[in-house]
Design an enzyme around this catalytic site. Structure first.
Site, PDB file in Angstrom:
ATOM      1  N   CYS A 139       0.835  -1.211   0.000  1.00  0.00           N
ATOM      2  CA  CYS A 139       0.000   0.000   0.000  1.00  0.00           C
ATOM      3  C   CYS A 139       0.872   1.264   0.000  1.00  0.00           C
ATOM      4  O   CYS A 139       0.706   2.148  -0.853  1.00  0.00           O
ATOM      5  CB  CYS A 139      -0.967  -0.021   1.173  1.00  0.00           C
ATOM      6  SG  CYS A 139      -0.233  -0.532   2.741  1.00  0.00           S
TER       7      CYS A 139
HETATM    8  N1  NAP Z   1      -4.257  -4.076   4.999  1.00  0.00           N
HETATM    9  C1  NAP Z   1      -3.730  -3.477   3.965  1.00  0.00           C
HETATM   10  O1  NAP Z   1      -3.942  -2.272   3.749  1.00  0.00           O
HETATM   11  C2  NAP Z   1      -2.852  -4.246   2.995  1.00  0.00           C
HETATM   12  C3  NAP Z   1      -2.463  -3.593   1.827  1.00  0.00           C
HETATM   13  C4  NAP Z   1      -1.645  -4.266   0.927  1.00  0.00           C
HETATM   14  C5  NAP Z   1      -1.212  -5.554   1.209  1.00  0.00           C
HETATM   15  N2  NAP Z   1      -1.585  -6.154   2.370  1.00  0.00           N
HETATM   16  C6  NAP Z   1      -1.095  -7.526   2.606  1.00  0.00           C
HETATM   17  O2  NAP Z   1      -2.197  -8.416   2.437  1.00  0.00           O
HETATM   18  C7  NAP Z   1      -2.066  -9.526   3.322  1.00  0.00           C
HETATM   19  C8  NAP Z   1      -3.302  -9.590   4.197  1.00  0.00           C
HETATM   20  O3  NAP Z   1      -3.352  -8.375   4.895  1.00  0.00           O
HETATM   21  P1  NAP Z   1      -4.605  -7.931   5.758  1.00  0.00           P
HETATM   22  O4  NAP Z   1      -4.379  -6.547   6.150  1.00  0.00           O
HETATM   23  O5  NAP Z   1      -5.849  -8.324   5.059  1.00  0.00           O
HETATM   24  O6  NAP Z   1      -4.360  -8.825   7.025  1.00  0.00           O
HETATM   25  P2  NAP Z   1      -5.358  -9.258   8.153  1.00  0.00           P
HETATM   26  O7  NAP Z   1      -6.594  -8.435   8.083  1.00  0.00           O
HETATM   27  O8  NAP Z   1      -4.582  -9.269   9.412  1.00  0.00           O
HETATM   28  O9  NAP Z   1      -5.685 -10.750   7.711  1.00  0.00           O
HETATM   29  C9  NAP Z   1      -4.763 -11.729   7.632  1.00  0.00           C
HETATM   30  C10 NAP Z   1      -5.486 -13.027   7.275  1.00  0.00           C
HETATM   31  O10 NAP Z   1      -4.605 -14.092   7.330  1.00  0.00           O
HETATM   32  C11 NAP Z   1      -5.096 -15.135   8.214  1.00  0.00           C
HETATM   33  N3  NAP Z   1      -3.882 -15.606   8.860  1.00  0.00           N
HETATM   34  C12 NAP Z   1      -3.179 -15.019   9.841  1.00  0.00           C
HETATM   35  N4  NAP Z   1      -2.048 -15.755  10.096  1.00  0.00           N
HETATM   36  C13 NAP Z   1      -2.055 -16.805   9.222  1.00  0.00           C
HETATM   37  C14 NAP Z   1      -1.174 -17.903   8.984  1.00  0.00           C
HETATM   38  N5  NAP Z   1      -0.036 -18.053   9.650  1.00  0.00           N
HETATM   39  N6  NAP Z   1      -1.508 -18.789   8.022  1.00  0.00           N
HETATM   40  C15 NAP Z   1      -2.640 -18.663   7.340  1.00  0.00           C
HETATM   41  N7  NAP Z   1      -3.504 -17.631   7.521  1.00  0.00           N
HETATM   42  C16 NAP Z   1      -3.215 -16.721   8.451  1.00  0.00           C
HETATM   43  C17 NAP Z   1      -6.164 -14.504   9.061  1.00  0.00           C
HETATM   44  O11 NAP Z   1      -7.369 -15.175   9.139  1.00  0.00           O
HETATM   45  P3  NAP Z   1      -7.730 -16.552   9.804  1.00  0.00           P
HETATM   46  O12 NAP Z   1      -7.199 -16.518  11.191  1.00  0.00           O
HETATM   47  O13 NAP Z   1      -9.211 -16.595   9.692  1.00  0.00           O
HETATM   48  O14 NAP Z   1      -7.077 -17.590   8.939  1.00  0.00           O
HETATM   49  C18 NAP Z   1      -6.611 -13.305   8.178  1.00  0.00           C
HETATM   50  O15 NAP Z   1      -7.625 -13.711   7.283  1.00  0.00           O
HETATM   51  C19 NAP Z   1      -0.771  -9.306   4.110  1.00  0.00           C
HETATM   52  O16 NAP Z   1       0.261 -10.016   3.506  1.00  0.00           O
HETATM   53  C20 NAP Z   1      -0.565  -7.803   3.995  1.00  0.00           C
HETATM   54  O17 NAP Z   1       0.788  -7.448   4.097  1.00  0.00           O
HETATM   55  C21 NAP Z   1      -2.414  -5.541   3.262  1.00  0.00           C
END
Ligand code: NAP
Length: 344
Positions: free
Chosen positions: A147
């Site tokens: 982001c």
């Molecule tokens: N938030 C942003 O603005 C943004 C922007 C660009 C990129 N990203 C990237 O997108 C990805 C997801 O980000 P997010 O912000 O959506 O994160 P998030 O809201 O914290 O969600 C992470 C997800 O991963 C699951 N999870 C956590 N640990 C895990 C593990 N060890 N193995 C498998 N599943 C796991 C969690 O759900 P469960 O516990 O239900 O499995 C949850 O669905 C990350 O890599 C982040 O760097 C995020």
């Protein structure tokens, strides 16, 4: 051709659930399978009531054959899930950082794990359409940009590519708390984050190598030297990046007129980048795939100031991922992404 069948790995995070919301209105795709450990067996609509019109059950693993998978997992776990899918011939768009950096050693340095597939790392295409559109079209694995890097690279690409600035660049970015994900953490508790602004990662944020990789590739002579400082702001969505650099001697002799021309030329045919007439705010991008850019010159110090705004969950994650999918499948690039920002 029938609708493209789509799967989302980890619909239970902010990026994954935003993908589902945006894909609902996409005319060419059908969301077939969504995973999430914490909600496996539950209806998507029950876990996320704003998605009441979906009739899908969240599963532990993808349970339907699909043409394309979006992975919205944390880093490391994402690579482990993706590699077998790519090897099976499924197109993948990874929203995590696992395939963004070309140098596999950088994963040990910045993400503290040995990359499991340096070969696939070389093959993956960095999914910033404004810079890599034709490579994205042919890719089977696209690494969706971070982001902060999306906002910073789009803000700086024109002046870096044209060699109009000195190498020293400062990127001062502010992000809403959804950038930290949905998992609970002390820093994003209401009492910690509200009425508060704080800088973090002064020793170096993980998005820095991505920014330097992409800006460096745009101009190998300039060798940009980047200082990047992120801040957490008490709002749910949005990133604002203020970028500063000294104008190179003899460049931009007509001042702001020249600078604005460089930006309007560079982004002339881009559906999601808008050069604004006034300094924008993050709210002007909420829920949309737009990146707003305002180029300015501080004539007192000979410094360019470029302000950029995105919604971190849309152009900074799910929306850009859909833009990449559209390019990979030869669809209209804006399909499913036409919604205007929410206001106020
Ligand atoms: N938030 C942003 O603005 C943004 C922007 C660009 C990129 N990203 C990237 O997108 C990805 C997801 O980000 P997010 O912000 O959506 O994160 P998030 O809201 O914290 O969600 C992470 C997800 O991963 C699951 N999870 C956590 N640990 C895990 C593990 N060890 N193995 C498998 N599943 C796991 C969690 O759900 P469960 O516990 O239900 O499995 C949850 O669905 C990350 O890599 C982040 O760097 C995020």
């Amino acid at each position: 051709m029938g609708k493209i069948k789509v799967g989302i790995i980890n619909v239970t995070g902010y990026a994954g659930v935003e993908l589902a919301r945006l894909l609902f209105r996409h005319p060419e795709v059908q969301l077939r399978s969504v995973t999430g450990r914490s909600a496996a067996g539950q209806k998507l609509a029950a876990v996320f009531p704003h998605l009441a019109d979906f009739d899908l059950t969240i599963t532990a693993d993808l349970d339907e054959p699909v043409d394309v998978v979006f992975s919205a997992m944390p880093h490391k776990a994402s690579a482990e899930a993706i590699i077998p899918l790519v090897n099976k011939g499924v197109k993948v768009i990874d929203i995590s950082a696992d395939f963004r950096l070309k140098d596999s050693a950088a994963y040990l340095a910045w993400y503290e794990f040995a990359h499991p597939s340096p070969g696939m790392l070389k093959e993956a295409v960095y999914g910033l359409p404004e810079l890599h559109r034709s490579a994205i079209a042919d890719a089977r694995l696209v690494a969706n940009p971070g982001c902060y890097p999306t906002s910073a690279i789009l803000a700086l690409a024109p002046v870096v590519k044209e060699g109009l600035i000195e190498p020293g660049i400062i990127i001062d970015s502010k992000s809403g708390v959804s950038g930290a994900g949905r998992a609970l953490s002390l820093t994003t508790h209401y009492a910690e984050a509200s009425d508060n602004v704080a800088a973090y990662s002064l020793k170096g944020h993980r998005h820095l190598p991505e920014i330097t990789q992409e800006l460096g590739a745009l101009n190998t002579v300039l060798q940009p030297s980047v200082t990047f400082l992120p801040h957490l702001i008490p709002m749910s969505r949005g990133i604002l990046s203020s970028c500063y650099a000294k104008i190179k001697l003899g460049k931009l002799t007509n001042g702001l007129k020249d600078l604005r021309q460089v930006y309007t030329d560079f982004y002339r045919n881009e559906p999601f980048v808008r050069i604004t007439d006034a300094s924008p705010g993050t709210k002007q991008t909420w829920g949309s795939n737009f990146c707003l850019i305002y180029p300015y010159i501080d004539t007192r110090t000979g410094t360019i100031i470029i302000i950029s705004c995105i919604d971190n969950l849309v152009k900074g994650a799910a929306g850009q991922a859909i833009q990449n999918m559209n390019i990979m499948f030869g669809l209209g690039e804006a399909a499913g992404l036409e919604a205007l920002p929410v206001y106020p």
